[in-house]
Scaffold this active site. Sequence first.
Site, mmCIF file in Angstrom:
data_model
loop_
_atom_site.group_PDB
_atom_site.id
_atom_site.type_symbol
_atom_site.label_atom_id
_atom_site.label_comp_id
_atom_site.label_asym_id
_atom_site.label_seq_id
_atom_site.Cartn_x
_atom_site.Cartn_y
_atom_site.Cartn_z
ATOM 1 N N THR A 72 0.821 -1.213 0.000
ATOM 2 C CA THR A 72 0.000 0.000 0.000
ATOM 3 C C THR A 72 0.850 1.256 0.000
ATOM 4 O O THR A 72 0.512 2.255 -0.650
ATOM 5 C CB THR A 72 -0.923 0.001 1.243
ATOM 6 O OG1 THR A 72 -1.848 -1.063 1.110
ATOM 7 C CG2 THR A 72 -1.681 1.304 1.383
ATOM 8 N N SER A 104 1.483 -7.342 -1.432
ATOM 9 C CA SER A 104 2.100 -8.462 -0.712
ATOM 10 C C SER A 104 1.201 -9.695 -0.655
ATOM 11 O O SER A 104 1.620 -10.765 -0.225
ATOM 12 C CB SER A 104 2.540 -8.049 0.693
ATOM 13 O OG SER A 104 1.452 -8.015 1.586
#
Length: 349
Positions: free
Chosen positions: A12, A54
């Site tokens: 992010t 991720s």
Amino acid sequence: MKKILLIATGGTIASAEDGNGLSPALSGAELASYVPEIEDICELDVLQLMNIDSTNMRPAGWLRIRDAIVQHYAEYDGFLILHGTDTMAYTAAALSYLIPGNPKPIVLTGSQRPMTSSFTDAKLNLYQALLYAADDLSRDVCIVFGGVAIAGTRARKQRTVSTNAFKSVNYPPLAYIRGGKIVRSDAFDLIPGLKASLTLQRGATPTKLRSYATINDRVAVLKLTPGLNPQLFYALKDAYDALILEIYGLGGIPDYGDEEPSFKQAIFDWVDSGRAVVLTTQVPEEGLDLGVYEVGRTYAEQPGILHGADMTTEAIVAKMMWALGQTHDMEELERLFYQPVNHDREASR
Ligand code: ASP
């Protein structure tokens, strides 16, 4: 001034909205340019290893990060990995086993909101993670996030939105970072001479590095739920070498008395076939003790059945993948699994 290598992997922190949802877009160098105060902390080089959410991090990705650290180990005083928060705890645990007991800090951080968002937590996380990575007393793998430093084997993502996303499970945080000040909560101040000797160790060059380059990802986690069918163990045999079973409470596995096969038959068959089982608890805190209840004691002393004790499931997954990457001998596997690494488990079983 300390030299730190920033290894950017995405998450992010690097993400932007492109109409299809947030996805990584900014480079590590661009992210660093948002925090000019870095200049006062360290000399920073950037390595863009990948740029992924991720969610898509796999054990092969852990090995790529490990390889980058090993390759550049001698050139830097510390390493900072920018990583998505969703699987950061797994990567931190995996690096703890792949590069165990190393005297240089390997710090992971990321953020809950993108660097470009008005209300981002990315700037402070990046700043504080670098501050921690450049500090003389920091060592080994840890996550610095939301003002807390957590041992790499003890972190769990606990919140999906709030900026204090990570929790240190069954072990105290290593430090708090208040603005630009590190407040250590460990034994540094209690054991005379420890601080001085660690500082000396960090100063000594060259530092001998121990690391492992292999992993076996044939490890799965099963969560016990009422009515779960023990046949699952037979169905998973071809695909997995080890199962981690999240059982109930302090340690309980059902024995309904009318079931064929029973959990006991299925689990004992699994370990008789040369595969490993780790029992851990699905309760978030305080760990497992199989000796207490009758529904657990049957499994307490069985060879091939390992006890997760107070470890996190994230650390168990990484440790089993690492240990099975080194050996298939059950005795050696047990030895590797029970040996504490980077504060991952209480010293005794
Ligand atoms: N999905 C993102 C990731 O793990 C979440 C984050 O970074 O906060 O890459």
